[in-house]
Motif scaffolding. Structure first.
Motif, short mmCIF file in Angstrom:
data_model
loop_
_atom_site.label_atom_id
_atom_site.label_comp_id
_atom_site.label_asym_id
_atom_site.label_seq_id
_atom_site.Cartn_x
_atom_site.Cartn_y
_atom_site.Cartn_z
N GLY A 50 -7.73 3.75 6.36
CA GLY A 50 -6.82 3.18 5.36
C GLY A 50 -6.15 1.91 5.86
N PRO A 51 -5.24 1.34 5.04
CA PRO A 51 -4.66 0.03 5.33
C PRO A 51 -3.92 -0.06 6.66
CG PRO A 51 -3.90 0.84 3.18
CD PRO A 51 -4.81 1.88 3.74
N THR A 52 -3.29 1.03 7.14
CA THR A 52 -2.56 0.91 8.41
C THR A 52 -3.21 1.72 9.53
OG1 THR A 52 -0.94 2.69 8.05
CG2 THR A 52 -0.42 0.54 7.11
N ALA A 53 -4.47 2.11 9.32
CA ALA A 53 -5.30 2.66 10.39
C ALA A 53 -4.83 4.00 10.96
CB ALA A 53 -5.48 1.64 11.53
N ALA A 54 -4.08 4.78 10.16
CA ALA A 54 -3.73 6.14 10.57
C ALA A 54 -3.72 7.05 9.34
CB ALA A 54 -2.37 6.18 11.27
N PHE A 55 -3.81 8.35 9.57
CA PHE A 55 -3.97 9.28 8.44
C PHE A 55 -2.80 9.28 7.48
CE2 PHE A 55 -1.17 12.99 8.72
CZ PHE A 55 -0.58 12.81 9.96
N LYS A 56 -1.65 8.78 7.94
CA LYS A 56 -0.47 8.82 7.07
C LYS A 56 -0.62 7.96 5.83
CE LYS A 56 2.83 10.45 10.44
NZ LYS A 56 2.08 10.32 11.73
N ASP A 57 -1.57 7.05 5.84
CA ASP A 57 -1.85 6.26 4.63
C ASP A 57 -2.13 7.17 3.43
OD1 ASP A 57 -1.63 3.57 5.47
OD2 ASP A 57 -3.59 3.64 6.42
N ILE A 58 -2.80 8.28 3.66
CA ILE A 58 -3.24 9.12 2.54
C ILE A 58 -2.04 9.75 1.83
CG2 ILE A 58 -4.59 11.19 1.94
CD1 ILE A 58 -6.31 10.30 4.57
N GLY A 59 -1.17 10.39 2.59
CA GLY A 59 0.01 11.01 1.99
C GLY A 59 0.96 9.97 1.40
N ALA A 60 1.13 8.86 2.11
CA ALA A 60 2.07 7.84 1.64
C ALA A 60 1.59 7.21 0.34
CB ALA A 60 2.25 6.76 2.71
N ARG A 61 0.29 6.98 0.24
CA ARG A 61 -0.24 6.38 -0.99
C ARG A 61 -0.15 7.35 -2.16
NH1 ARG A 61 -3.67 1.95 -0.37
NH2 ARG A 61 -5.26 2.78 -1.75
N PHE A 62 -0.39 8.61 -1.91
CA PHE A 62 -0.28 9.61 -2.98
C PHE A 62 1.17 9.66 -3.48
CE2 PHE A 62 0.11 13.91 -4.72
CZ PHE A 62 -1.08 14.04 -5.44
N LEU A 63 2.09 9.68 -2.54
CA LEU A 63 3.51 9.71 -2.90
C LEU A 63 3.90 8.47 -3.70
CD1 LEU A 63 6.33 10.97 -2.57
CD2 LEU A 63 6.52 9.82 -0.39
N ALA A 64 3.47 7.30 -3.25
CA ALA A 64 3.84 6.05 -3.94
C ALA A 64 3.25 6.03 -5.35
CB ALA A 64 3.36 4.85 -3.13
N GLU A 65 2.01 6.46 -5.48
CA GLU A 65 1.38 6.47 -6.80
C GLU A 65 2.10 7.43 -7.74
OE1 GLU A 65 -0.98 4.45 -7.95
OE2 GLU A 65 -1.02 3.46 -5.98
N CYS A 66 2.58 8.56 -7.20
CA CYS A 66 3.34 9.51 -8.02
C CYS A 66 4.68 8.92 -8.41
CB CYS A 66 3.60 10.81 -7.26
SG CYS A 66 2.15 11.85 -7.06
N GLY A 105 6.05 4.80 9.08
CA GLY A 105 6.71 3.60 8.57
C GLY A 105 5.71 2.59 8.01
N GLY A 106 4.68 2.31 8.77
CA GLY A 106 3.68 1.35 8.31
C GLY A 106 2.97 1.83 7.06
N ALA A 107 2.62 3.11 7.06
CA ALA A 107 1.89 3.67 5.92
C ALA A 107 2.74 3.62 4.66
CB ALA A 107 1.47 5.11 6.22
N VAL A 108 4.03 3.97 4.81
CA VAL A 108 4.93 3.97 3.65
C VAL A 108 5.19 2.54 3.19
CG1 VAL A 108 7.31 4.46 2.95
CG2 VAL A 108 5.98 6.18 4.18
N ALA A 109 5.43 1.65 4.14
CA ALA A 109 5.68 0.25 3.79
C ALA A 109 4.49 -0.30 3.02
CB ALA A 109 5.93 -0.56 5.06
N SER A 110 3.31 -0.06 3.53
CA SER A 110 2.10 -0.56 2.87
C SER A 110 1.92 0.08 1.49
CB SER A 110 0.89 -0.27 3.77
OG SER A 110 -0.29 -0.21 3.03
N ALA A 111 2.18 1.38 1.38
CA ALA A 111 1.96 2.08 0.12
C ALA A 111 2.94 1.63 -0.97
CB ALA A 111 2.06 3.59 0.32
N PHE A 112 4.18 1.29 -0.57
CA PHE A 112 5.21 0.96 -1.56
C PHE A 112 5.43 -0.54 -1.75
CE2 PHE A 112 6.44 5.36 -0.86
CZ PHE A 112 6.82 5.76 -2.14
N TRP A 113 4.82 -1.33 -0.90
CA TRP A 113 5.05 -2.77 -0.95
C TRP A 113 4.77 -3.30 -2.35
CZ3 TRP A 113 1.40 -7.18 0.37
CH2 TRP A 113 2.12 -8.37 0.56
#
Ligand code: PLP
Length: 423
Positions: free
Chosen positions: A102-118, A138-146
Motif C-alpha cells: 500500500g501507499p505507506t508500505a505497511a499493513f496499516k494502510d488496509i485498516g486506515a483506508r477502510f476507516l477513511a472510506e467509511c 500515523g503514516g497510513a492514517v495520514a495517507s488515507a485521510f489526506w
C-alpha cells in the motif's frame, strides 16, 4: 437483523457499526466488538477468488442494518486496492502474506483506508480524527485521510520513537493533516489520545474520533486477508494454515482470531512480540501484567500494554481455551538482526525488522503450515536493514513519492492542554 457492537466492559449501550466507528472507544472505556461474530460455511466462499469479492461477502453481516451497508462494495474495493500476494519461501514450506504494497508500505494502510472510506460516507458535522502512533499507523492514517473533505487529522507520535522514514511519512502531508511530536513514549501518546476521547469538549466540540487499532473499523478489513489467505491455502493444499503475526497492540492478531472464530480454515495463531514480553509472559504465567514499553528495532511493536488484548480476553474468557488456539513468543533485537543479516542467503529475501520476528519464530516452531505475516516493506526501515545486509534496499514507488515531500511537525508535552494549544 442489525449487527450491534457492544463494549468489552459491558456498561455502555450497544450501537450500530457507524456509531462504533465514530466513537472509537466505548463511553465506558471499553473496546467495541460485534455482539456476535457471524459464522460462515467455507462452501459459501468456494466460488470467490478476488479479495474484494471475499471482502464483500465476509463483511456484509458486520454492516447489517447500518446506513453504510449499501456502500460496502465500494468501501472494500477502495481499501483493498493494492495487491496482497501470498508467496512461497525459497526454503521450506512456509508462505509469506505480503501486506505492505500500500501507499505507506505497511499493513496499516488496509485498516486506515477502510476507516477513511467509511468515515467520509457517514453524514454529520466536521470531524476530527486523532491517532497515536508507534510508527506506522500515523503514516497510513495520514495517507488515507489526506484531502478528505470535512475531516481534520492529528497524528501523535513519540518524538524519539520512530525511524527517520516513518517520521517523514507521518509529517509530509500537511493541509488537513497535522503531526505532533510528543515528548514521551508511545504509551504516553496513547494515554493522551484516551484522555481526549474521554473529554466531552473534545468529543462533541471537535467531533473527535480515533483511527487507532482500537477502532473496530480498522479490524474488519484485516479479517479479510486472513480469510482470503486461509481459503487459498486450504484450496491448494487441503491443509489448515497457522499464522505467525508480528504483534504490538495485537489488532492484527485479533483479526486473525476473529477469522478463525468465524469458521475460516485457520489453525494456530502465533503472536510474536519483540522484547516487549507482556503477551508471551501472560500465556506462560497466566497473570496479566502490562508494563512500560521498551525500545526495539521493530519499533511499531514497542507496546507494553497492548489495548487489543481486551478484545482477546473477551473472545477467550478462559485462558486454557486461549492457550489451545494461540501461542506467543518474544524475539529480541539480537535475533532480529541475525534474521535480517541472513535473509538473503537463507530465504533470498530482505526482511524488515517486524517481519523478521515472524521469520525467527517460524524457525523455532514445529509444524509445516505456517503463513508468515509480513507487515512492512524493508525500505521503510532502511536505517536498520541496510547496515545489516550491506546493500541498499529498493524503495517502492509509492513510498518514494512520499519521501520526496517536505516534512512538518510541532513538538508538545504529553498533556491534553498542550495539544489543545498547539492545534
Ligand atoms: C503496527 C505494526 C505491527 C503490530 O501490529 P498490531 O496490530 O499493533 O499488533 C507490526 N508490524 C508493523 C510493521 C506495524 O506497523
Amino acid at each position: 437483523m442489525t449487527m450491534l457492537y457492544r463494549s468489552t466492559r459491558g456498561s455502555s449501550p450497544a450501537v450500530n457499526f457507524s456509531d462504533a466507528l465514530e466513537r472509537g472507544l466505548a463511553p465506558d472505556g471499553g473496546l467495541y466488538v460485534p455482539e456476535r461474530l457471524p459464522s460462515i460455511d467455507v462452501e459459501e466462499f468456494s466460488d470467490l477468488k478476488a479479495i474484494e469479492d471475499i471482502a464483500e461477502r465476509l463483511l456484509t453481516p458486520f454492516l447489517d442494518g447500518d446506513p453504510l451497508a449499501p456502500e460496502l462494495k465500494k468501501i472494500g474495493t477502495e481499501a483493498l486496492s493494492f495487491p496482497i500476494p501470498i508467496t512461497p519461501l525459497a526454503q521450506g514450506p512456509a508462505q509469506v502474506l505480503e501486506l505492505f504494497w500500500g501507499p505507506t508500505a505497511a499493513f496499516k494502510d488496509i485498516g486506515a483506508r477502510f476507516l477513511a472510506e467509511c468515515l467520509q460516507r457517514i453524514d454529520g458535522p466536521a470531524r476530527t480524527v486523532l491517532v497515536a502512533t508507534s510508527g506506522d499507523t500515523g503514516g497510513a492514517v495520514a495517507s488515507a485521510f489526506w484531502r478528505k473533505p470535512g475531516i481534520e487529522v492529528g497524528i501523535l507520535f513519540p518524538k524519539d520513537g520512530v525511524s527517520v522514514r516513518q517520521r517523514h511519512q507521518l509529517t509530509c502531508f500537511g493541509e488537513n493533516v497535522s503531526a505532533f511530536a510528543v515528548s514521551g513514549t508511545f504509551d504516553d501518546c496513547q494515554k493522551l489520545l484516551k484522555q481526549a476521547l474521554a473529554d466531552e469538549e473534545w468529543r462533541t466540540g471537535r467531533g473527535l474520533t480515533t483511527a487507532n487499532s482500537i477502532n473496530v473499523a480498522r479490524l474488519l478489513p484485516q479479517i479479510v486477508y486472513y480469510a482470503a489467505a486461509a481459503l487459498h491455502h486450504h484450496r491448494q493444499s487441503g491443509t489448515v494454515p497457522g499464522f505467525i503475526v508480528p504483534s504490538g497492540n495485537v489488532g492484527n492478531a485479533t483479526a486473525a482470531l476473529w477469522a478463525k472464530a468465524m469458521g475460516f480454515p485457520v489453525g494456530r495463531i502465533v503472536m510474536v512480540t519483540n522484547a516487549n514480553r507482556t503477551v508471551p509472559d501472560y500465556l506462560q504465567t497466566g497473570s496479566w501484567s502490562p508494563r512500560p514499553s521498551v525500545k526495539t528495532l521493530a519499533n511499531a511493536m514497542d507496546v507494553g500494554d497492548p489495548s487489543n488484548m481486551e478484545r482477546v480476553f473477551d473472545l477467550y474468557p478462559d485462558i486454557e481455551d486461549l492457550r489451545r488456539d494461540v501461542e506467543s513468543m518474544s524475539v529480541d533485537d539480537a535475533e532480529i538482526e541475525e534474521t535480517i543479516r541472513h535473509g538473503r542467503e537463507r530465504y533470498g529475501r530482505v526482511w524488515d525488522p517486524h517481519t523478521a520476528t515472524a521469520v525467527r519464530a517460524s524457525e523455532i516452531l514445529d509444524g509445516d503450515h505456517w503463513v508468515l505475516v509480513s507487515t512492512a516493506h524493508p525500505a521503510k526501515f532502511d536505517d536498520v536493514v541496510e547496515p545489516l545486509i550491506g546493500e541498499g534496499v529498493e524503495v517502492p514507488p509509492a513510498l518514494a513519492e512520499l519521501l520526496a515531500r517536505e516534512s512538518r511537525f510541532v513538538e508538545i508535552e504529553p498533556e491534553l492542554a498542550a495539544l489543545a494549544r498547539a492545534w
